[in-house]
Design an enzyme around this catalytic site. Structure first.
Site, PDB file in Angstrom:
ATOM      1  N   HIS A   1     -19.989  29.472  35.488  1.00 22.74           N
ATOM      2  CA  HIS A   1     -20.886  28.603  36.242  1.00 22.74           C
ATOM      3  C   HIS A   1     -20.599  28.632  37.749  1.00 22.74           C
ATOM      4  O   HIS A   1     -19.517  28.239  38.198  1.00 22.74           O
ATOM      5  CB  HIS A   1     -20.757  27.181  35.716  1.00 22.74           C
ATOM      6  CG  HIS A   1     -21.692  26.190  36.323  1.00 22.74           C
ATOM      7  ND1 HIS A   1     -23.030  26.150  36.017  1.00 22.74           N
ATOM      8  CD2 HIS A   1     -21.482  25.189  37.198  1.00 22.74           C
ATOM      9  CE1 HIS A   1     -23.603  25.163  36.673  1.00 22.74           C
ATOM     10  NE2 HIS A   1     -22.676  24.566  37.414  1.00 22.74           N
TER      11      HIS A   1
ATOM     12  N   TYR B   1     -23.175  15.560  45.811  1.00 22.38           N
ATOM     13  CA  TYR B   1     -21.743  15.599  46.068  1.00 22.38           C
ATOM     14  C   TYR B   1     -21.403  15.259  47.521  1.00 22.38           C
ATOM     15  O   TYR B   1     -22.273  15.189  48.380  1.00 22.38           O
ATOM     16  CB  TYR B   1     -21.181  16.973  45.689  1.00 22.38           C
ATOM     17  CG  TYR B   1     -21.403  17.319  44.244  1.00 22.38           C
ATOM     18  CD1 TYR B   1     -20.899  16.511  43.232  1.00 22.38           C
ATOM     19  CD2 TYR B   1     -22.135  18.445  43.883  1.00 22.38           C
ATOM     20  CE1 TYR B   1     -21.109  16.801  41.906  1.00 22.38           C
ATOM     21  CE2 TYR B   1     -22.350  18.755  42.552  1.00 22.38           C
ATOM     22  CZ  TYR B   1     -21.841  17.938  41.565  1.00 22.38           C
ATOM     23  OH  TYR B   1     -22.056  18.236  40.249  1.00 22.38           O
TER      24      TYR B   1
ATOM     25  N   ASP C   1     -22.506  30.815  31.539  1.00 26.65           N
ATOM     26  CA  ASP C   1     -22.893  29.508  32.060  1.00 26.65           C
ATOM     27  C   ASP C   1     -23.320  28.607  30.905  1.00 26.65           C
ATOM     28  O   ASP C   1     -23.511  29.051  29.770  1.00 26.65           O
ATOM     29  CB  ASP C   1     -24.025  29.666  33.074  1.00 26.65           C
ATOM     30  CG  ASP C   1     -24.172  28.454  33.985  1.00 26.65           C
ATOM     31  OD1 ASP C   1     -23.382  27.499  33.841  1.00 26.65           O
ATOM     32  OD2 ASP C   1     -25.074  28.459  34.830  1.00 26.65           O
TER      33      ASP C   1
ATOM     34  N   SER D   1     -26.061  24.789  40.664  1.00 29.90           N
ATOM     35  CA  SER D   1     -25.869  23.677  39.751  1.00 29.90           C
ATOM     36  C   SER D   1     -26.715  22.488  40.199  1.00 29.90           C
ATOM     37  O   SER D   1     -27.927  22.611  40.332  1.00 29.90           O
ATOM     38  CB  SER D   1     -24.383  23.331  39.656  1.00 29.90           C
ATOM     39  OG  SER D   1     -24.135  22.495  38.558  1.00 29.90           O
TER      40      SER D   1
END
Length: 631
Positions: free
Chosen positions: A340, A81, A305, A152
């Site tokens: 999550h 990201y 999750d 994640s």
């Protein structure tokens, strides 16, 4: 995929190199204040290009306590990201680490933003991850002990890296890391692409946002100072057209869902063409349970999750892998009732979906840094050996509990049978859940599954799907009103019943379709009728005998369906009832089975299936609950 330190209270911890600011809650400070404080206590190097073994260089930010020459323990956060640009999310993470005397390194995966090369999910952990550890360990400011951290995508790449047992990889904190697991125990989900051989749609949405084969890049020989200055004003982030995913997710054929949006062929087309047993899944960065394990780990997971089952199975595997005695003996897990990566939200008056879950307070950040203090600084008392192996939040009882193994050693299996008089259709049918086995003859339950009118997903475990599904403990009654949902409910309980561990369902089914899906859901029904989802699972019938041997169904034949387990911890309180739902779709969480028996994801035609659930003495359907005795 959300920031870890979003609401972490800053704790004044003295370091040998820089005294931190007075204790403050930086989450309540302005972005500018956080940036200014980081500039005051840290030396920062932006967009350093770290070479990999094949010459590709990865963009890396390095934050060190002001004036520190070393040796310093280091925390590595690797991400696909946009976290290397001048943003406050990265600043907060770095600030928390710097205050505690750590160097903090953030690196973009190959093929993302300022990193060179071609993108691959998980970022080549067995090569790029290994080489990055080697580079950090060789720096003059490093003490040679590195901890990997992330949630994640920033956690998933750590798993295959742990199998490499790099000498500098001293500890790891994988949070919500299920998409890094190829196969572990009964779970063969290939990085959350599948559950029970049924593709999950979350990656379709996620890849639209992340995969970008037509990306802009800077010249490789650009002056480092110029590169860092450009990064201050231009982060190379692609802006794609917005998509109405509620409509687009119904597009057929599935394998053209993104090309219909104008996307060039890329990762989605490659993965959607693979079956769950395709050998190509072994060529990427996924962890498989024949790879060994070499790193002490603190696993941070949550009940709602996307892949709590594989996560807990991998925790067990890491304890038993045996390739590194120290690593096997130092695996710890924390499991909260959140969704999550939302660990920062654990606190008083915690609510999941429609359910009030009480005071779920837990300082995850404190545990993370205590764990790193133990393994990166050598402070044995920071995270003592007496720390319970598993700390988990039991919903319903609404309290944190601990155990030395998962499931807890005193959990025993209690079988409850799916029963009815042949009309379990909907909440208003006669379906029952009973500890008493069915008689020799008991009428089966029948329902019609139309792929063009699938059962809607409401809550449960999910993430990252563009708003298609909101994860959590939501009321299931809107879908339980449908006649294509079979509903089996126990009598009200007289005493509390704690279910903690892996929940296994076995169904005896038949269909007039060559292939169809069978979805199972576990639900806690409150006295007022509210039906809180605890977890769900699904299996594509063609994979009932294994993913390597898909076999079609024949009309009139009865087959045994055993989906992968549901994983939870919940106390059904007095007056509550235990409920199991069975149907053939859970959409849009899972791709619809078109029931043709063909290549489902490349087809547009469909067949309406007439499905039957059997529950006689000779063909019982049941669920096995891991029940923990009252303490």
């Amino acid at each position: 995929m959300k920031r870890l330190f979003a609401a972490a209270a800053a704790i004044a911890v003295a370091t040998a190199v820089a005294a931190p600011a007075p204790a403050q809650d930086y989450a309540r400070y302005s972005d500018e204040a956080v940036t200014q404080e980081l500039a005051r206590i840290a030396d920062t190097r932006m967009i350093a290009m770290v070479p990999m073994r094949d010459g590709v260089e990865l963009a890396t930010n390095i934050y060190r306590p002001k004036g520190a020459e070393g040796p310093l323990p280091t925390i590595l956060w690797k991400t696909p990201y946009n976290e290397l640009s001048y943003n406050v999310r990265t600043s907060r993470r770095a600030l928390e680490a710097i205050k505690r005397g750590y160097a903090f390194v953030v690196q973009n995966e190959r093929g993302r933003y300022y990193s060179e090369g071609d993108y691959q999910i998980l970022g080549y952990p067995q090569t790029d991850g290994y080489d990055t550890l080697s580079w950090i360990a060789a720096q003059s400011w490093s003490n040679g002990r590195i901890g990997t951290l992330g949630c994640s995508s920033s956690a998933e790449w750590q798993l295959a890296l742990a199998a490499q047992n790099h000498p500098a990889h001293a500890a790891m904190v994988p949070m919500a890391a299920g998409a890094g697991i190829g196969k572990v125990g009964p779970f063969r989900e290939q990085g959350n692409w599948y559950t029970g051989g049924v593709p999950r749609t979350l990656f379709f949405v996620w890849l639209y946002g992340v995969d970008n084969p037509l990306r802009a890049q800077l010249p490789g020989d650009l002056d480092p100072d110029i590169r860092a200055r450009i990064a201050r004003y231009n982060d190379l982030a692609a802006t794609k057209p917005s998509v109405n995913w509620t409509r687009q997710i119904r597009y057929l054929p599935v394998d053209e869902m993104l090309s219909d949006l104008g996307e060039p062929p890329a990762t989605f087309e490659e993965l959607i063409a693979r079956g769950p047993a395709d050998p190509a899944w072994r060529e990427g960065g996924l962890y498989h349970d024949d790879m060994g394990w070499g790193v002490p780990a603190l696993w941070v997971n949550s009940w709602y999750d996307v892949s709590i089952g594989p996560n807990m199975a991998l925790f067990n595997h890491a304890r038993e892998a045996g390739t590194d005695a120290e690593a096997s003996a130092n695996q710890y897990a924390i499991v909260g009732p959140n969704t999550h990566c939302a660990f920062a939200g654990l606190g008083p008056d915690f609510v999941s979906g429609d359910r009030d879950l009480g005071d779920a307070s837990f300082d995850v950040d404190a545990q993370v840094f205590a764990f790193f203090d133990r393994w990166l600084k050598g402070e044995r008392d920071a995270y003592p050996a007496t720390t319970p192996a598993v700390r988990f939040y039991t919903m319903g009882a609404n309290r944190w509990q601990s155990a030395e193994q998962w499931p807890p050693a005193d959990a025993t299996s209690v079988r409850m049978y799916l029963r009815s008089g042949g009309n379990a259709n909907s909440l208003y049918g006669d379906g029952a859940l009973s500890v008493e086995a069915p008689p020799a003859a008991e009428a089966p339950d029948r329902y019609t599954y139309d792929p063009m009118n699938p059962v809607q997903t409401i809550g449960g475990g999910d993430c990252c799907n563009g708003g298609l599904v909101t994860a959590g403990a939501f009321d299931q009654r809107p879908i339980e009103a449908r006649r294509d949902v079979l509903v089996y409910t126990s009598a009200p309980l007289a005493e509390p019943l704690e279910v903690t561990g892996f929940v296994n369902a076995v169904l005896r089914v038949s269909s007039d379709a060559r292939d169809t899906d069978f979805a199972v859901k576990l639900v806690d029904v409150a006295p007022d009728g509210t039906a809180y989802i605890l977890g769900d699972t699904i299996l594509r019938a063609r994979y009932r005998n294994g993913y390597e041997r898909p076999e079609m169904m024949e009309a009139g034949e009865v087959y045994t369906i055993a989906p992968t387990p549901i994983t939870t911890s919940n106390t059904f309180q007095p007056g509550h009832r235990i409920r199991v739902e069975v149907t053939s779709s859970n959409f849009p969480k899972f791709v619809r089975n078109l029931n043709t028996g063909g290549a489902n994801e490349s087809e547009t035609g469909h067949v309406v299936a007439h499905n039957t659930l059997h529950h006689s003495a000779a063909q019982p359907s049941y669920i096995d609950l891991p029940v923990v005795p009252r303490r």
